[in-house]
Design an enzyme around this catalytic site. Structure first.
Site, PDB file in Angstrom:
ATOM      1  CG  ASP A  79       6.110  -2.721  -5.755  1.00 21.04           C
ATOM      2  OD1 ASP A  79       6.303  -1.631  -5.172  1.00 21.04           O
ATOM      3  OD2 ASP A  79       5.127  -3.450  -5.517  1.00 21.04           O
ATOM      4  CD  GLU A 172       2.229   0.802  -2.271  1.00 27.97           C
ATOM      5  OE1 GLU A 172       1.302   1.428  -1.715  1.00 27.97           O
ATOM      6  OE2 GLU A 172       2.139   0.373  -3.445  1.00 27.97           O
TER       7      GLU A 172
END
Length: 407
Positions: A79, A172
């Site tokens: 991400d 994350e």
């Protein structure tokens, strides 16, 4: 596939995560990249490739030695940060950068006057954006490096290594990446996140971290008749933030200094919400910071009435140093690997966190190694091709050294 091509392919996927979502992953678009990456791992010949329904990817490069060796792992998140757009990234390579301004797009310039880190990469090939999005080297550079290293080991059987596990995960950037990471399934003795910054970064100290959501209830009354009746929640939100010491915010701190960061503020007369990040390396100071936020809320309640201000606070991760100190061989192997490939190590406390922090507390010692992203989370993010290549070499050498750990 070459490393640069692999990385630029990854940047074409918008994988921005979202703090406003309760789903896993937090955005459906992350799964599109996860599916692509899963197929790529299969096509590259890795074993045990699987992606679960939450987008967590696991795979294995089988060992080529007969003796018993530790199983080690490498982990990166796919991400990208909510802080800047991750859509329609236009990555390009600036060959042989010579130290001047880089025109990202007409009228948009990345200058070493503002970003002096550029000067550390003179003579290198830099991958940049067009200045309207982040690049996503945090942490797609880490993924590209891990995959490239596995391909290199696959193609060079003369390099002996044990089983190597790779893991890639969503979310994350919103502090949730390790929450659903299956440590037992991963099955490693220890691992490394490839999620650090510039060349040589090695981090096994990080912030203790918490997030706080401050809710303020106001009373809305017609402004012409508001005296003694209105309680303007937006104004109280500003008052709350004014209680935060101005020398304890990200803009005024460095090194081991902790901070309070006002991440977001939403308000109207009837209600307002402030979102804070709370950070400190020291466990007691971290606890004190959380208590301070609660005391600020009490002050507003005492002044404006009980129930005016409430706090929803949760811990996000803790300083991994406590867990790594008992497993310093994990660090020693990295330092040896860096030395052997000509990378000067820079061991420092990270002013942030990685998935490795949470994983270390779940029984998987997991320090953080450089992936190369510089000026991450912003439109001026860049990564050096040569630094990424050094990261690949470091991974390969770690695998080779770890195979001899039990000898």
């Amino acid at each position: 596939m070459e490393l640069t091509e692999r990385f630029i392919n990854y940047t074409k996927f918008d994988t921005q995560s979202s703090e406003d979502s309760d789903s896993v992953p937090s955005t459906a678009k992350q799964l599109e990249f996860a599916k692509y990456l899963t197929k790529e791992l299969e096509d590259e010949g890795l074993s045990d490739v699987e992606m679960d329904d939450m987008g967590y990817i696991y795979a294995t490069l089988k060992g080529n030695v007969k003796i018993k060796t530790p199983t080690i792992g490498f982990i990166s998140h796919y991400d990208t940060s909510p802080d800047a757009s991750g859509a329609n990234i236009k990555a390009r390579v600036v060959k042989n950068y010579q130290g001047g301004d880089i025109e990202l797009s007409p009228g948009i310039v990345s200058s070493p006057e503002k970003f002096p880190e550029l000067l550390s990469h003179k003579g290198e090939d830099l991958i940049v954006t067009d200045g309207t999005t982040l690049l996503g080297a945090d942490d797609k550079a880490g993924i590209a490096e891990i995959v490239q290293a596995m391909c290199y080991l696959r193609d060079h059987p003369e390099i002996k290594h044990g089983d190597i596990r790779v893991g890639f995960n969503p979310d994350e950037e919103i502090g949730m990446g390790a929450h659903h990471f299956d440590v037992k399934k991963f099955g490693c003795d220890w691992a490394y996140t490839m999620d650090g910054g510039d060349l040589g970064n090695l981090e096994y100290e990080n912030f203790n971290a918490a997030a706080a959501k401050i809710h303020i209830k106001g009373v809305s009354v017609h402004t012409g008749y508001a005296k003694g009746k209105m309680i303007n929640a937006s104004r109280l939100a500003c008052e709350f933030n004014n209680l935060i010491p101005s020398d304890e915010i990200p803009e005024t701190t460095e090194g081991y200094q902790g901070f309070y960061h006002l991440l977001n503020l939403k308000g109207r007369t009837e209600e307002a919400t402030l979102y804070y990040l709370i950070r400190d390396h020291d466990a007691q100071k971290f606890k004190d910071r959380k208590n301070f936020i609660m005391e600020c809320a009490k002050k507003l309640n005492k002044k404006y009435g009980e129930g005016t201000c409430s706090v929803d606070m949760k811990d996000q991760y803790y300083n991994m140093k406590e867990k790594i100190n008992a497993n310093m061989h994990v660090i020693e192997i990295v330092l040896r690997a860096m030395q052997q490939v000509g990378v000067p190590p820079k061991v420092e406390a990270v002013r942030g966190g990685t998935d490795g922090a949470q994983l270390s507390f779940r029984g998987l010692p997991c320090p953080n190694i450089f992936a190369g992203s510089v000026e991450m989370h912003g439109d001026n993010e860049f990564v050096s091709v040569q630094v990424m290549e050094k990261a690949v070499q470091t991974i390969v050498r770690i695998c080779e050294i770890a195979a001899k750990y039990n000898e």
